[in-house]
Scaffold this active site. Structure first.
Site, PDB file in Angstrom:
ATOM      1  N   LYS A  76      44.892  30.244  29.153  1.00  0.00           N
ATOM      2  CA  LYS A  76      43.452  30.203  29.428  1.00  0.00           C
ATOM      3  C   LYS A  76      42.736  30.168  28.087  1.00  0.00           C
ATOM      4  O   LYS A  76      43.142  30.857  27.139  1.00  0.00           O
ATOM      5  CB  LYS A  76      43.049  31.441  30.232  1.00  0.00           C
ATOM      6  CG  LYS A  76      41.577  31.465  30.652  1.00  0.00           C
ATOM      7  CD  LYS A  76      41.269  32.646  31.577  1.00  0.00           C
ATOM      8  CE  LYS A  76      39.815  32.653  32.024  1.00  0.00           C
ATOM      9  NZ  LYS A  76      39.476  33.772  32.919  1.00  0.00           N
ATOM     10  N   SER A 151      36.972  32.842  37.297  1.00  0.00           N
ATOM     11  CA  SER A 151      36.801  31.977  36.154  1.00  0.00           C
ATOM     12  C   SER A 151      38.080  31.302  35.662  1.00  0.00           C
ATOM     13  O   SER A 151      38.008  30.350  34.896  1.00  0.00           O
ATOM     14  CB  SER A 151      36.212  32.792  35.001  1.00  0.00           C
ATOM     15  OG  SER A 151      37.138  33.766  34.558  1.00  0.00           O
ATOM     16  N   SER A 175      38.796  37.130  38.679  1.00  0.00           N
ATOM     17  CA  SER A 175      39.053  35.797  38.114  1.00  0.00           C
ATOM     18  C   SER A 175      40.494  35.335  38.072  1.00  0.00           C
ATOM     19  O   SER A 175      40.747  34.180  37.758  1.00  0.00           O
ATOM     20  CB  SER A 175      38.483  35.709  36.704  1.00  0.00           C
ATOM     21  OG  SER A 175      37.117  35.440  36.789  1.00  0.00           O
TER      22      SER A 175
HETATM   23  N1  GLN Z   1      33.282  36.005  39.367  1.00  0.00           N
HETATM   24  C1  GLN Z   1      33.041  37.232  38.665  1.00  0.00           C
HETATM   25  C2  GLN Z   1      31.932  37.043  37.672  1.00  0.00           C
HETATM   26  O1  GLN Z   1      31.349  36.035  37.673  1.00  0.00           O
HETATM   27  C3  GLN Z   1      34.303  37.689  37.995  1.00  0.00           C
HETATM   28  C4  GLN Z   1      34.630  36.908  36.800  1.00  0.00           C
HETATM   29  C5  GLN Z   1      35.874  37.370  36.129  1.00  0.00           C
HETATM   30  O2  GLN Z   1      36.693  38.077  36.718  1.00  0.00           O
HETATM   31  N2  GLN Z   1      35.984  37.017  34.865  1.00  0.00           N
HETATM   32  O3  GLN Z   1      31.646  37.882  36.889  1.00  0.00           O
END
Ligand code: GLN
Length: 484
Positions: A76, A151, A175
């Protein structure tokens, strides 16, 4: 080759039936063939990958190989990689080349895993659909009109389409698990502190944790073995022995106590998703598990508390991007303030700005007690709910996400609806617990994930529970037809 498990690839490498260079070439070719449509990679590091593969082949020939040696992976783009750009989905870091490797990267490099490239993601990991990336949305290989989740959307799409055998991800509020659910993968978010955050670009430091997206629990166990452990460079890393994560995979589940939180099965859960989760639960009963209804009464407060705490931490973490030290700097600033304002104004995307503003507001004097402090108290209550639950059960089960993959653009203009995609995953981060998502079925041809939540540092238990399901079902072997 892209259908093989890590253990199978490892066996082919050690018997000499294939080489790491061949395997790496194979995945690079698939990336070249398919990623134009999917957009999962931001950077492909072909030359470097082939060089590392040649070194891995030498390690194998010299008898210095470990299980993971020679198996390529993709990272990532939130993990710093020396000499390779780390952009974190943002224009702010479009020109950033880290002078060092993240601990996760360093460990996997040392094991001899060639890195195929860096994966697309929501900007600074803020999002649930991968639509906030400066590098464009990632498409879900199961249906190119749908999101892969976020994400870690690039990680999910790349593994689901067979462009990499496995990928790293990070999970601040879901995410890893939500994209795993939306693309039919197994994803594990370890206990907070289990894997070093050093060199992993910070979003919300008290919630962020590194993990992986893979085809199976067995593969997750092998990669976790490669990245878990104490790191003195990360002050929140926990100094605790790392067990053998593959040792208990085959333990029978007879007598396992499974908690089903009633709050995870109510309104908001898509009925087709719910039906698949019910079938998975029935499968666990056949495997000898005992189901116990439990309550996590503060569940409804998790999303609101998270959207105070995560933005508060991000507003502080992202203050380092000032146009001075590294990252984007605007053209011809008039003075210092102009440079700060325009550099940040021009390089951060809309969602990141929204979060910085929410966070700065929640932390500001006069509002700190009303928002930030209150959210921290709720966080404590949420952890206490889980502590109560784990005094009765070994593992908690429920859906990972309320729906299957939604259409690109469907929620992009409606942050509140988007935030609700993580309604079942966020509480786990607030409590710091380990959790997984595993594929449990298809609804209208789209994958549905079952979430498993474990007690602190019980990754081995979770992996065992997941693996047993994968021994008796084959949902984890399904793959999107177009990339077979
Ligand atoms: N979707 C969540 C957010 O927008 C979690 C994102 C994540 O786990 N990095 O913060």
């Amino acid at each position: 080759m892209h259908k093989k498990s890590l253990a199978e690839l490892s066996a082919l490498l050690s018997s000499g039936e294939t080489s790491s260079v061949e395997l790496t070439r194979y995945f690079l070719d698939r990336i070249a063939m398919y990623d134009g449509d999917i957009n999962s990679f931001v950077t492909v590091t072909e030359e470097q990958a082939l060089q590392s593969a040649a070194q891995a082949d030498k390690m194998i020939a010299d008898g210095k190989a470990q299980v993971l040696t020679g198996i390529p992976l993709a990272q990532k783009d939130i993990f710093c990689t020396q000499d390779v750009r780390t952009a974190c989905g943002s224009k702010m870091l479009d020109n950033f080349i880290a002078p060092y490797n993240a601990t996760v990267v360093e460990k996997l490099n040392a094991t001899g895993m060639p890195m195929l490239g860096k994966l697309n993601m929501d900007e600074f990991a803020m999002g649930s659909s991968n639509e906030t990336s400066f590098y464009g949305a990632v498409k879900n290989p199961w249906d190119l009109e749908r999101v892969p989740g976020g994400s870690s959307g690039g990680s999910a799409a790349a593994v689901a389409a067979g462009l990499a055998p496995i990928a790293t991800g990070t999970d601040t509020g879901g995410s890893i698990r939500q994209p795993a659910s939306l693309t039919g993968l197994s994803g594990l978010k370890p206990t907070y502190g289990r894997v070093s955050r050093w060199g992993m670009i910070a979003f919300a430091s008290s919630l962020d944790q590194a993990g992986m997206l893979a085809h199976s629990a067995e593969d997750c166990a092998l990669l976790l073995q490669g990245i878990a452990g104490f790191d003195e460079k990360d002050s929140t890393s926990v100094d605790r022995a790392v067990p053998d994560y593959s040792a208990d995979l085959n333990k029978p589940l007879k007598g396992l106590k499974v908690g089903l939180p009633k709050e995870y099965f109510g309104e908001g859960l898509d009925s087709k998703v719910g039906a698949i989760i019910d079938e998975a639960i029935a499968e666990y009963q056949r495997l000898g598990a005992e189901m116990i209804e439990i309550s996590l009464p503060n569940t409804h407060l998790a999303v609101p508390a998270y959207y105070v705490i995560a933005p508060a931490e991000c507003s502080s973490n992202l203050s380092r991007y000032d146009g001075v030290r590294y990252g984007y700097r605007c053209e011809d600033p008039k003075d210092l303030s102009d440079m700060y304002e325009r550099s940040r104004g021009e390089a951060f995307g809309y969602e990141v700005k929204r979060r910085i503003m929410m966070g700065a507001y929640a932390l500001s004097s006069g509002y700190y007690d009303a928002y930030y402090l209150k959210a921290q108290k709720i966080r404590r209550l949420i952890s206490a709910d889980f502590e109560d639950a784990f005094s009765q059960v070994d593992v908690i089960m429920g859906p990972t996400a309320p729906t299957t993959a939604f259409k690109l653009g469907e929620k992009a203009d409606d942050p509140i609806t988007m935030y609700l995609s993580d309604i079942y995953t966020i509480a786990v981060n607030l409590a710091g617990l380990p959790a997984m998502s595993i594929p449990a079925g298809l609804a209208d041809g789209l994958p549905v994930g079952l979430q498993l939540i474990g007690n602190y540092f019980d990754e081995a238990g979770l992996l065992n529970v997941a693996h047993q399901f994968q021994q008796s079902t084959d949902w984890h072997r399904q793959s999107p037809a177009a990339y077979n």
